[in-house]
Write a protein that holds these residues in place. Structure first.
Motif, PDB file in Angstrom:
ATOM      1  N   ALA A  42       0.844  -1.195   0.000  1.00  0.00           N
ATOM      2  CA  ALA A  42       0.000   0.000   0.000  1.00  0.00           C
ATOM      3  C   ALA A  42       0.875   1.239   0.000  1.00  0.00           C
ATOM      4  CB  ALA A  42      -0.911  -0.005   1.220  1.00  0.00           C
ATOM      5  N   MET A  43       1.922   1.192   0.808  1.00  0.00           N
ATOM      6  CA  MET A  43       2.774   2.372   0.912  1.00  0.00           C
ATOM      7  C   MET A  43       3.497   2.637  -0.403  1.00  0.00           C
ATOM      8  SD  MET A  43       5.778   3.255   3.538  1.00  0.00           S
ATOM      9  CE  MET A  43       4.925   3.575   5.020  1.00  0.00           C
ATOM     10  N   MET A  44       3.932   1.580  -1.058  1.00  0.00           N
ATOM     11  CA  MET A  44       4.622   1.773  -2.342  1.00  0.00           C
ATOM     12  C   MET A  44       3.678   2.404  -3.358  1.00  0.00           C
ATOM     13  SD  MET A  44       7.289   1.735  -4.129  1.00  0.00           S
ATOM     14  CE  MET A  44       8.656   0.749  -3.570  1.00  0.00           C
ATOM     15  N   TRP A  45       2.427   1.970  -3.381  1.00  0.00           N
ATOM     16  CA  TRP A  45       1.480   2.582  -4.304  1.00  0.00           C
ATOM     17  C   TRP A  45       1.349   4.074  -4.039  1.00  0.00           C
ATOM     18  CZ3 TRP A  45       0.036   0.975  -8.738  1.00  0.00           C
ATOM     19  CH2 TRP A  45      -0.147  -0.396  -9.001  1.00  0.00           C
ATOM     20  N   ILE A  46       1.254   4.417  -2.785  1.00  0.00           N
ATOM     21  CA  ILE A  46       1.061   5.835  -2.461  1.00  0.00           C
ATOM     22  C   ILE A  46       2.300   6.629  -2.839  1.00  0.00           C
ATOM     23  CG2 ILE A  46       0.506   7.455  -0.627  1.00  0.00           C
ATOM     24  CD1 ILE A  46      -0.749   4.991   0.820  1.00  0.00           C
ATOM     25  N   PHE A  47       3.459   6.023  -2.567  1.00  0.00           N
ATOM     26  CA  PHE A  47       4.697   6.717  -2.928  1.00  0.00           C
ATOM     27  C   PHE A  47       4.745   6.948  -4.433  1.00  0.00           C
ATOM     28  CE2 PHE A  47       8.992   6.212  -4.661  1.00  0.00           C
ATOM     29  CZ  PHE A  47       9.521   7.413  -4.227  1.00  0.00           C
ATOM     30  N   LEU A  48       4.386   5.926  -5.187  1.00  0.00           N
ATOM     31  CA  LEU A  48       4.471   6.063  -6.645  1.00  0.00           C
ATOM     32  C   LEU A  48       3.509   7.131  -7.145  1.00  0.00           C
ATOM     33  CD1 LEU A  48       4.950   2.375  -7.758  1.00  0.00           C
ATOM     34  CD2 LEU A  48       6.648   4.176  -7.467  1.00  0.00           C
ATOM     35  N   LEU A  49       2.366   7.249  -6.482  1.00  0.00           N
ATOM     36  CA  LEU A  49       1.441   8.308  -6.859  1.00  0.00           C
ATOM     37  C   LEU A  49       2.103   9.668  -6.669  1.00  0.00           C
ATOM     38  CD1 LEU A  49      -1.454   8.818  -7.737  1.00  0.00           C
ATOM     39  CD2 LEU A  49      -2.071   9.031  -5.352  1.00  0.00           C
ATOM     40  N   THR A  68       9.154  -4.420  -4.852  1.00  0.00           N
ATOM     41  CA  THR A  68      10.290  -3.940  -5.632  1.00  0.00           C
ATOM     42  C   THR A  68       9.903  -3.851  -7.097  1.00  0.00           C
ATOM     43  OG1 THR A  68      11.536  -5.364  -4.141  1.00  0.00           O
ATOM     44  CG2 THR A  68      12.770  -4.249  -5.866  1.00  0.00           C
ATOM     45  N   GLY A  69       9.173  -4.856  -7.547  1.00  0.00           N
ATOM     46  CA  GLY A  69       8.741  -4.871  -8.939  1.00  0.00           C
ATOM     47  C   GLY A  69       7.872  -3.683  -9.288  1.00  0.00           C
ATOM     48  N   LEU A  70       6.980  -3.306  -8.363  1.00  0.00           N
ATOM     49  CA  LEU A  70       6.122  -2.148  -8.619  1.00  0.00           C
ATOM     50  C   LEU A  70       6.971  -0.935  -8.935  1.00  0.00           C
ATOM     51  CD1 LEU A  70       3.372  -2.305  -5.868  1.00  0.00           C
ATOM     52  CD2 LEU A  70       3.107  -2.605  -8.317  1.00  0.00           C
ATOM     53  N   TYR A  71       7.983  -0.737  -8.093  1.00  0.00           N
ATOM     54  CA  TYR A  71       8.856   0.414  -8.294  1.00  0.00           C
ATOM     55  C   TYR A  71       9.515   0.317  -9.664  1.00  0.00           C
ATOM     56  CZ  TYR A  71      12.803   3.577  -7.673  1.00  0.00           C
ATOM     57  OH  TYR A  71      13.713   4.581  -7.838  1.00  0.00           O
ATOM     58  N   TRP A  72      10.011  -0.862  -9.965  1.00  0.00           N
ATOM     59  CA  TRP A  72      10.760  -1.027 -11.212  1.00  0.00           C
ATOM     60  C   TRP A  72       9.873  -0.776 -12.427  1.00  0.00           C
ATOM     61  CZ3 TRP A  72      15.710  -0.827 -11.775  1.00  0.00           C
ATOM     62  CH2 TRP A  72      16.250  -1.152 -13.020  1.00  0.00           C
ATOM     63  N   HIS A  73       8.688  -1.337 -12.424  1.00  0.00           N
ATOM     64  CA  HIS A  73       7.785  -1.115 -13.557  1.00  0.00           C
ATOM     65  C   HIS A  73       7.443   0.362 -13.692  1.00  0.00           C
ATOM     66  CE1 HIS A  73       7.511  -5.321 -14.104  1.00  0.00           C
ATOM     67  NE2 HIS A  73       6.717  -5.566 -13.075  1.00  0.00           N
ATOM     68  N   PHE A  74       7.290   1.015 -12.552  1.00  0.00           N
ATOM     69  CA  PHE A  74       6.981   2.442 -12.582  1.00  0.00           C
ATOM     70  C   PHE A  74       8.089   3.214 -13.286  1.00  0.00           C
ATOM     71  CE2 PHE A  74       7.658   6.596 -10.603  1.00  0.00           C
ATOM     72  CZ  PHE A  74       6.465   7.219 -10.939  1.00  0.00           C
ATOM     73  N   VAL A  75       9.328   2.909 -12.899  1.00  0.00           N
ATOM     74  CA  VAL A  75      10.462   3.616 -13.498  1.00  0.00           C
ATOM     75  C   VAL A  75      10.497   3.384 -15.008  1.00  0.00           C
ATOM     76  CG1 VAL A  75      12.969   3.736 -13.523  1.00  0.00           C
ATOM     77  CG2 VAL A  75      11.767   3.611 -11.363  1.00  0.00           C
ATOM     78  N   ASP A  76      10.158   2.165 -15.415  1.00  0.00           N
ATOM     79  CA  ASP A  76      10.078   1.873 -16.850  1.00  0.00           C
ATOM     80  C   ASP A  76       8.994   2.693 -17.531  1.00  0.00           C
ATOM     81  OD1 ASP A  76      11.957   0.067 -16.465  1.00  0.00           O
ATOM     82  OD2 ASP A  76      10.815  -1.667 -17.130  1.00  0.00           O
ATOM     83  N   MET A  78       8.511  10.847   3.900  1.00  0.00           N
ATOM     84  CA  MET A  78       8.675   9.635   4.708  1.00  0.00           C
ATOM     85  C   MET A  78       7.618   9.549   5.795  1.00  0.00           C
ATOM     86  SD  MET A  78      12.683   8.856   4.953  1.00  0.00           S
ATOM     87  CE  MET A  78      13.265  10.386   5.582  1.00  0.00           C
ATOM     88  N   GLY A  79       7.357  10.670   6.441  1.00  0.00           N
ATOM     89  CA  GLY A  79       6.316  10.652   7.456  1.00  0.00           C
ATOM     90  C   GLY A  79       4.945  10.469   6.832  1.00  0.00           C
ATOM     91  N   GLY A  80       4.696  11.219   5.766  1.00  0.00           N
ATOM     92  CA  GLY A  80       3.367  11.230   5.157  1.00  0.00           C
ATOM     93  C   GLY A  80       2.950   9.864   4.647  1.00  0.00           C
ATOM     94  N   LEU A  81       3.888   9.130   4.030  1.00  0.00           N
ATOM     95  CA  LEU A  81       3.550   7.784   3.557  1.00  0.00           C
ATOM     96  C   LEU A  81       3.097   6.935   4.735  1.00  0.00           C
ATOM     97  CD1 LEU A  81       6.473   7.120   1.084  1.00  0.00           C
ATOM     98  CD2 LEU A  81       4.088   7.536   0.534  1.00  0.00           C
ATOM     99  N   ASN A  82       3.786   7.092   5.850  1.00  0.00           N
ATOM    100  CA  ASN A  82       3.411   6.362   7.051  1.00  0.00           C
ATOM    101  C   ASN A  82       2.010   6.734   7.523  1.00  0.00           C
ATOM    102  OD1 ASN A  82       4.851   4.433   8.592  1.00  0.00           O
ATOM    103  ND2 ASN A  82       6.564   5.860   8.660  1.00  0.00           N
TER     104      ASN A  82
END
Ligand code: HEM
Ligand SMILES: [Cu+2]
Lengths: 228, 588
Positions: free
Chosen positions: A38-45, A207-215, B182-186
């Motif tokens: 979930a966190m990776m999705w939000i980060f990618l957004l 990790t794959g999510l991140y990688w596909h995003f970068v692609d 970093m905080g916000g994602l959390n």
């Protein structure tokens, strides 16, 4: 325990629109995925917004410049002895990066089958493709800077912003790829050591999510920069 | 429900108690300690920013006397004051401070989902603050470009602090954004994925809704600032021309050419306007909880309040150019942005009505937090009304860059969130420290702050009408300005100094009560939300002891007819004969 079951049964017996709303507002978890994913999705957004701002900046610069914009098929041409072939290097780079998405997807699959050796080696292959991409980018930069005299503040082909925005955006993307390579290697090592036997192999998918995003971002950069 | 086991397992992973002083209070991964660390640093820089505002007021009020402040320094004070207040105080204190403290406690979680990253967030924030403060000590001092950092001025020679202050500022902002991310994602992941059993989204206290939506805004708006900062750094350090047009400076043509200063304005305000709501939405949420608790009444229109928060958050991304009416943009653009701006007033007004209706016929307890919360309704309404004027292009054109604007934004995004911060600090102080604060000192603090605020900012609206421009040194003594302005300036300055001194009472109260305050009971205000139901006060590491609490009702069961007490905690089961009040969760 009886409490739990009443609550969860109340939540799960609903269909259609109502069920959708209930799923979204259910207790504990909104998405039935691990926290990291979930966190990776939000980060990618969030990261999408960064690249969107960069590309919007590029569009703006390109629309407002009064000096001619360099022709990409000439600037990015490469000759192997004979006539220069337009965009050849970039075509190879793009091909490599897309292939690496394929090996990454296979790694995720192997991860869920708990095949440690295959997962790790596919991830390392992905990382190697990534490293190759960065290497070729370094080559391209060197060629532009040393042979052609392109600088962030000026260039012989036209609008000075060309170099500025090119180095900034491809540099920022290249940084993402480099970080991805390190990330892949670290996770691959841990997979090999068996660190995820108990916790499960979601991390490979993350990790794959991140990688596909970068692609995916690269596809946009490619289209905006080299094809237009 | 396979996902439950993942979640519970993850919880256990990080629940080994820290032993030494260092792991407990310094390199702590406990969200409550991180919250306090964030809050202390934010309050510290906030005091610096307040000191700078006093210096500015001294200059404006008594220009003949305060000659030790040069015009260049004045600009640097304006810039640093504004930037610190908006970013390093308000954003950090609302999200890093209260976000960290309240999210796990009000949702019934043991901690944030990734405590290690949460800890890093604080340390990077601290680093960004240090980088910012270093710029006070470099030869030319911090940048004097104004908090909006508009190019070309921001990086041109001759701007106060052009010796590198702007580089430190941009570097510090970039670090802040990393820390915030970093905080916000959390925060977002914790709200979405780590609520306790029974805590549905529509049972979350409004504080959490405000913090949650504000954090999403931050994650989507800060990227624009980051990109703007990177591009400006490149312009300044490497000599690119993203934002810099060709120009003459100090009689010479600069080496820049072809850049677009307007592009920077768009990027900045695409961040800048949502930023207003990044500090306002948590304030909206927290003030709702404070008002309901001390009025012993359920919040009026919970669902409406939630949707208003979400709606304001979404709309805040399509109004940014109302800060650019005077930039020479196409009038159709102005029309579009004026329309969206005025539409935001609808959900905002709705919230104000609902606060007032929450108080209506309530059993009001005029505690210190309640006083501040009610004060907020006044200042926010005031600032919101002047905003309606400024949102219209034709009205804004003459008022833009005058003191009317300074008065407006201080009312709406300066004082209002600060009043909520005070309300929140007093409200949660007993839970955070385990002590009660001194009531008399708190009440004095409130009245001086509220009345002082009006004494400072009301006259600003009038001198704005008289055309006094913003960001000017000794603006009451200029030829274009009516003479009477100087008297008003002096008055505002006296008020500002009194308000600043009043804050020392607050600080004293907070520190003194730590040691000498009465021991606080676990739930001094009769609160319904989970943080008041922790087994220990202050909450221990892991928050809940053996078992996580289980939620059975919404957060506002105050004075339910037929119930014994005038509040029913969220974790009280319905089967105890306590009727469930109006529940907006699973039962509907
Ligand atoms: C003790 C209370 C405060 C006083 C006396 C005060 C005073 C001032 C003064 C005199 C200015 C300069 C106006 C000019 O020359 O144009 C200013 C600017 C500003 N203040 Fe405050 N202020 C206070 C609190 C706050 C707070 C809490 C915020 C948080 C949002 C804030 C945000 C700003 C901003 C954004 C600017 C504009 C800076 C710029 O023009 O670049 N202030 N303030
Ligand atoms: Cu705005």
């Amino acid at each position: 325990m009886s409490q739990d079951s009443t609550i969860s049964s109340e939540l799960s017996h609903a269909d259609g629109m109502k069920g959708f709303v209930k799923d979204w507002s259910s207790d504990k978890q909104t998405f039935h995925v691990p926290w990291g994913k979930a966190m990776m999705w939000i980060f990618l957004l969030s990261d999408t917004f960064i690249f969107t701002c960069f590309l919007t900046g590029y569009l703006n610069v390109r629309a407002s410049t009064r000096v001619e914009w360099p022709n990409p098929s000439e600037v990015f041409a490469l000759s192997f002895g004979g006539d220069p072939i337009p965009l050849i290097l970039i075509a190879i780079m793009t091909f490599i990066l897309i292939t690496s998405s394929g090996t990454m997807a296979m790694a995720v699959n192997m991860g869920y089958r708990k095949d440690r050796a295959k997962t790790a080696s596919l991830m390392l292959i992905t990382a190697a493709f990534g490293a190759m991409f960065v290497g070729m980018q370094a080559f391209e930069w060197t060629k532009l800077i040393i042979d052609e005299g392109v600088r962030p503040w000026s260039n012989p082909f036209g609008a000075p912003q060309f170099g500025a925005i090119f180095f900034m955006i491809t540099g920022f993307h290249g940084m993402h790829v480099s970080i991805g390579v390190i990330y892949l290697v670290v996770v691959a090592m841990k997979v090999l050591r068996g660190d995820y036997e108990k916790r499960g192999y979601e991390i490979v998918e993350i990790t794959g999510l991140y990688w596909h995003f970068v692609d995916l971002v690269w596809v946009f950069i490619f289209a905006f920069f080299y094809l237009w | 429900m396979a996902y439950v086991s993942i979640a519970d397992k993850d919880h256990e992973q990080h629940m080994h108690d820290p032993q030494s002083f260092i792991t407990k209070y310094i390199w702590s991964q406990d969200h409550k300690v991180i919250a306090i660390q964030y809050a202390l640093v934010a309050i510290f820089v906030g005091l610096i920013a307040m000191g700078l505002s006093v210096m500015m007021r001294l200059q404006l009020g008594f220009p003949e006397w305060a000659t030790f402040i040069t015009p260049e320094e004045y600009y640097q004070y304006v810039t640093m004051h504004g930037m610190i207040m908006v970013i390093y105080l308000l954003t950090a204190l609302f999200l890093g401070g209260f976000g960290n403290y309240l999210i796990p406690l009000q949702l019934g979680a043991r901690d944030m989902v990734f405590p290690y990253m949460n800890m890093l967030s604080f340390w990077v924030y601290l680093l960004s603050v240090i980088v910012l403060l270093i710029s006070f000590f470099i030869p030319d001092g911090p940048t004097g470009a104004g908090w909006t950092l508009y190019p070309p001025q921001a990086i041109s020679e001759g701007t106060p602090g052009d010796g590198g202050g702007i580089v430190f500022m941009l570097a510090s902002l970039s670090l802040f954004i990393v820390a915030f991310t970093m905080g916000g994602l959390n925060y977002v992941t914790t709200v979405l994925q780590a609520r306790t059993r029974g805590m549905t989204l529509m049972r979350m206290p409004l504080s959490i809704w405000g913090i949650f939506v504000a954090t999403i805004l931050g994650l989507l708006a800060f990227p624009a600032l980051l990109v703007a900062a990177i591009m400006m750094l490149l312009d300044r350090v490497i000599g690119t021309s993203f934002f810099m047009p060709a120009m003459l400076t100090l009689g010479e043509t600069s080496e820049f050419s072809g850049g677009s200063p307007i592009l920077f304005q768009h990027l900045f305000w695409f961040f800048g306007h949502p930023e207003v709501y990044i500090v306002a939405l948590p304030a909206f949420g927290m003030v709702s909880d404070v008002l309901a608790t001390h009025a012993r009444k359920n919040i009026f229109g919970y669902r409406m309040m939630v949707w208003a928060i979400v709606g304001i958050g979404a709309l805040s991304f399509v109004v940014w150019a109302h800060h650019m009416y005077v930039s020479g943009m196409n009038p159709y653009f102005g029309f579009f942005f004026a329309t969206t701006t005025l539409i935001i007033a609808v959900p905002t007004a709705l919230k104000v009505y609902n606060w007032v209706l929450t108080l209506w016929k309530g059993d009001l307890r005029l505690t210190v937090p309640m006083l501040f919360a009610i004060g907020f309704i006044f200042t926010f309404t005031h600032g919101g009304l002047t905003g309606l004027f400024l949102g219209n292009v034709t009205v804004d054109l003459p008022l833009s860059d005058t003191y009317f604007v300074v008065g407006h934004f201080h009312m709406v995004m300066g004082v209002s969130p600060v009043l909520v911060l005070f309300a929140a600090i007093y409200h949660w102080y007993p839970k955070i420290t385990g002590r009660m604060f001194n009531n008399t000192l708190g009440t004095i603090h409130f009245w001086f702050t509220l009345l002082g605020t009006y004494a400072i900012y009301l006259p600003m609206h009038y001198i704005g009408f008289l055309g006094v421009p913003r960001r000017y040194y000794a603006n009451g003594t200029m030829d274009i300005v009516d003479e009477s302005v100087q008297l008003q300036n002096a008055g505002m300055s006296v008020a500002a100094i009194i308000v600043a001194l009043t804050q020392l009472i607050f600080l004293f109260n907070m520190i003194w009560s730590l040691k000498y305050g009465k021991k606080a009971p676990g739930n001094p205000w009769g609160g319904t939300t989970l943080e008041w139901q922790t087994p220990q006060t202050p909450a221990a590491h892991g928050n809940w002891g053996e078992n996580l609490p289980e939620v059975h009702r919404w957060a506002y069961d105050f004075s339910v007819p037929g119930a014994e007490k005038d509040f029913t905690p969220q974790n009280e089961p319905a089967s105890d004969g306590v009727p469930v009040g109006r529940d907006h969760g699973v039962n509907h």
